[in-house]
Design an enzyme around this catalytic site. Structure first.
Site, PDB file in Angstrom:
ATOM      1  N   THR A 200       0.900  -1.153   0.000  1.00  0.00           N
ATOM      2  CA  THR A 200       0.000   0.000   0.000  1.00  0.00           C
ATOM      3  C   THR A 200       0.925   1.184   0.000  1.00  0.00           C
ATOM      4  OG1 THR A 200      -1.840  -1.056   1.198  1.00  0.00           O
ATOM      5  CG2 THR A 200      -1.577   1.288   1.542  1.00  0.00           C
ATOM      6  N   ARG A 228     -14.169  -6.638  -1.860  1.00  0.00           N
ATOM      7  CA  ARG A 228     -13.560  -6.498  -0.525  1.00  0.00           C
ATOM      8  C   ARG A 228     -12.867  -5.137  -0.383  1.00  0.00           C
ATOM      9  NH1 ARG A 228      -8.064  -5.360   1.231  1.00  0.00           N
ATOM     10  NH2 ARG A 228      -7.782  -6.237   3.307  1.00  0.00           N
ATOM     11  N   GLY A 230     -10.265  -2.941   2.166  1.00  0.00           N
ATOM     12  CA  GLY A 230      -9.372  -2.975   3.322  1.00  0.00           C
ATOM     13  C   GLY A 230      -9.489  -1.673   4.103  1.00  0.00           C
ATOM     14  N   ASP A 231      -8.438  -1.360   4.827  1.00  0.00           N
ATOM     15  CA  ASP A 231      -8.446  -0.163   5.665  1.00  0.00           C
ATOM     16  C   ASP A 231      -8.132   1.118   4.897  1.00  0.00           C
ATOM     17  OD1 ASP A 231      -5.856  -1.425   5.368  1.00  0.00           O
ATOM     18  OD2 ASP A 231      -5.064   0.132   6.681  1.00  0.00           O
ATOM     19  N   THR A 251      -0.284   0.661   6.507  1.00  0.00           N
ATOM     20  CA  THR A 251      -0.204  -0.425   5.533  1.00  0.00           C
ATOM     21  C   THR A 251      -0.220  -1.736   6.298  1.00  0.00           C
ATOM     22  OG1 THR A 251       1.146  -1.495   3.832  1.00  0.00           O
ATOM     23  CG2 THR A 251       2.338  -0.268   5.518  1.00  0.00           C
ATOM     24  N   GLY A 252      -0.806  -2.746   5.703  1.00  0.00           N
ATOM     25  CA  GLY A 252      -0.837  -4.040   6.382  1.00  0.00           C
ATOM     26  C   GLY A 252      -2.118  -4.785   6.099  1.00  0.00           C
ATOM     27  N   GLY A 254      -5.509  -5.284   6.191  1.00  0.00           N
ATOM     28  CA  GLY A 254      -6.530  -4.278   6.418  1.00  0.00           C
ATOM     29  C   GLY A 254      -7.634  -4.648   7.380  1.00  0.00           C
TER      30      GLY A 254
HETATM   31  N1  GLY Z   1      -3.877  -2.316   3.886  1.00  0.00           N
HETATM   32  C1  GLY Z   1      -4.392  -2.520   2.611  1.00  0.00           C
HETATM   33  C2  GLY Z   1      -5.469  -3.496   2.555  1.00  0.00           C
HETATM   34  O1  GLY Z   1      -5.629  -4.307   3.465  1.00  0.00           O
HETATM   35  O2  GLY Z   1      -6.185  -3.488   1.585  1.00  0.00           O
END
Ligand code: GLY
Length: 334
Positions: A200, A228, A230-231, A251-252, A254
């Protein structure tokens, strides 16, 4: 998902007088890093920092700097955002981004877009040109087109390395299913996606007016389900900015960052517990998330221009630039 033994704690020292900090995701494990890739990563991070600094030098706002830095990383095929995004389970690229300004706390986001060349610019347009905070899918794409943003064919986002990654996942899934006498495996027993990384990109900045901004952009996780999120497009999870505390981009994995409202949790600790940005980010990344094997990292720029990071992953592509133009770019410990 990471295992407890692979979960490591690391972060950067606190650096004062930072005007822009960026990340390009967790990236490759050290054993898989090649000199060629490392050179490309460092070049991409340097280019992003210089693009953002150029905006600040010209009197631009922290939002201008964040957007400019992220656009450079979105356009770079080695990073998982914009061109170079990972593929979904169906073999598509679905992109998410968000941006936030710390004075007004205005924010914008787009999610699951497939034709918007620079999702961070679309997120900013949502913030500045619509009455909403988040637009998704086709609605976001129509809006971006009406705003005159660059619209591309979905094939623009295809890259060979990400296509190879999804082919490998499909192969592993087929092998796992073939071994299972009951047929298809439940979702939670499919091969781990950890090997395929969470990339990310993100940026945090402070301008001459003392205003903070943060932004994040991603292709998400390899093999994610269609639709889907993510965060990264979620304000308070992957992105947050508050002039009373700090600007944050994450980042990680999510799902964990959404559940723990990571970026807002860091800001809240700074604001209400009165802890330093360093203590707050370490607590969330290397205690709260680590306890539940939530792999990831965050970059933080506080209201006084002190920058730091925390990660429980081996690496984090990252860099920062101080007011006097000094650049630092790091991947693992340096
Ligand atoms: N951190 C990015 C995601 O999980 O999509």
């Amino acid at each position: 998902m990471l295992t407890t033994t692979s979960c490591i704690s690391a972060g950067d020292e606190v650096t004062p007088n930072v005007i822009l900090g960026i990340h390009g995701g967790i990236g490759e494990d050290k054993k898989d890093m090649t000199p060629d890739l490392e050179a490309k990563v460092r070049a991409a991070l340097n280019a992003a920092l210089n693009a953002g600094k150029g905006k600040l030098d010209a009197g631009g706002s922290s939002l201008d700097a964040v957007e400019a830095a992220i656009r450079v990383m979105e356009d770079d095929p080695i990073l998982n955002a914009g061109k170079g995004a990972v593929f979904t389970h169906e073999g598509r690229n679905e992109l998410d981004a968000s941006i936030m300004e710390g004075k007004s706390k205005k924010a914008g986001a787009v999610a699951s877009v497939t034709t918007v060349k620079n999702p961070i610019t679309a997120a900013r347009a949502v913030m500045e040109k619509s009455k909403h905070v988040m637009l998704i899918g086709n609605g976001a794409e129509i809006f971006a087109g009406k705003q005159g943003l660059d619209i591309v064919d979905p094939s623009y986002f295809w890259t060979e390395h990400q296509w190879k990654a999804i082919l490998e996942v499909w192969k592993q899934e087929a092998e796992a299913k073939a071994k299972n006498e009951h047929g298809a495996l439940p979702e939670n027993q499919l091969p781990p996606i950890h090997k395929f990384k969470f990339g990310t990109v993100g940026a945090v900045a402070i301008d001459a007016m003392g205003n903070l901004a943060a932004g994040t952009s991603t292709g998400g996780m390899t093999n994610k389900m269609h639709g889907r999120l993510g965060d990264s497009p979620i304000i308070g999870a992957g992105t947050y900015a508050d002039n009373d505390a700090a600007a944050i981009s994450c980042t990680g994995h999510g799902e964990f960052f959404i559940r723990y409202a990571v970026s807002h949790e860091i800001v809240s600790q700074i604001k209400y517990k009165k802890v330093s940005a360093k203590d707050a980010v370490e607590d969330v990344i290397n205690r709260q998330l680590k306890e539940i094997n939530g792999e990831g990292a965050a970059i933080v720029l506080d209201k006084s221009g002190r920058f730091t990071t925390a990660r429980n992953s081996e690496g984090l592509y990252r860099g920062w630039i101080t007011a006097d133009g000094t650049i630092q770019v790091r991947i693992y410990d340096k």
